[in-house]
Design a protein around this motif. Sequence first.
Motif, PDB file in Angstrom:
ATOM      1  N   LYS A   1      -0.223   0.443  -4.476  1.00  8.37           N
ATOM      2  CA  LYS A   1      -1.008  -0.599  -4.546  1.00  8.37           C
ATOM      3  C   LYS A   1      -2.292  -0.234  -3.855  1.00  8.37           C
ATOM      4  N   SER A   2      -3.276  -1.056  -4.225  1.00  4.49           N
ATOM      5  CA  SER A   2      -4.529  -0.960  -3.672  1.00  4.49           C
ATOM      6  C   SER A   2      -4.938  -1.497  -2.229  1.00  4.49           C
TER       7      SER A   2
ATOM      8  N   LEU B   1      -7.451  -4.506  -2.774  1.00  2.00           N
ATOM      9  CA  LEU B   1      -6.627  -5.859  -3.429  1.00  2.00           C
ATOM     10  C   LEU B   1      -5.690  -6.339  -2.747  1.00  2.00           C
ATOM     11  N   SER B   2      -4.903  -5.616  -1.790  1.00  2.00           N
ATOM     12  CA  SER B   2      -3.670  -5.997  -0.867  1.00  2.00           C
ATOM     13  C   SER B   2      -4.484  -6.998   0.306  1.00  2.00           C
TER      14      SER B   2
ATOM     15  N   VAL C   1       0.730  -1.056  -0.047  1.00  7.66           N
ATOM     16  CA  VAL C   1       0.026  -0.092  -0.084  1.00  7.66           C
ATOM     17  C   VAL C   1       0.920   1.208   0.216  1.00  7.66           C
TER      18      VAL C   1
END
Length: 248
Positions: free
Chosen positions: A116-117, A120-121, A112
């Motif tokens: 990054k999302s 989704l993570s 994150v």
Amino acid sequence: MISSSYICIVVIICFASIQFIEVSSFFARYSGIYIGKKTLAYALQNAVFMLTRFFTMVLLPLLGLLIDLGINKATYLNMVSIAFICSGMLGIVVVYFRSYIVSGFSKVLENVSLGKSLFLSVLKIPVFIINNKNTIAIQKPNFSYLMRSKIFWLSAIVFSVYALSLFMVFFVSLSFPDYRASISQLSGVTNALATVLLTFFIEPKISIAIDKDNNEDALNMIFSLIIGRILGVSLFSQITIFVLMVFL
């Protein structure tokens, strides 16, 4: 019509899953200490908590359906007892594999922080835990500290009330089926005390320890909260269920 036995199984799975996710989420706060992402770790904990909403949306309607089907009181109490036992066992699993869980959460925080999302993570947490080869060594719970910790005993009481209130309002509905719709809404009222104590007393103490970068103190408090919760749900709540079974 779906058999009440199958509904009971799904209820047990949903409740145990909620407990497993929520207990695991507390280690998200601790993972933030290791990589210097304490604020982001708090957001991660809340995000993991949100996963329980799916199981809650399934659990509550199914409990209402069991009441509408007129489930036997003894069968209902047996279902609740098994749900508490399963949740306690999964809680122990979380404590045992704490190093893997914290490592998985740390991987999420790293992803994150790189843009990054978060959503989704969070969904990839099981993959991170399984594939992670560099687990973080975390000490075992200090049981002498637990016995002296107010958070430990308060957590046991708070989460015992929390767990019982969810199921007992529907149990009362079995005795007063004409008012089952009104009675079922009382779960929010009975949960209020537990929520207030957790939000305004327990959570701030853990946050203060984390902000001070006192790893050992923060970990001891998190263990107090988690193991207290396991004890409250799997043992204290069971005592109430046992008493009800005896006088049923």
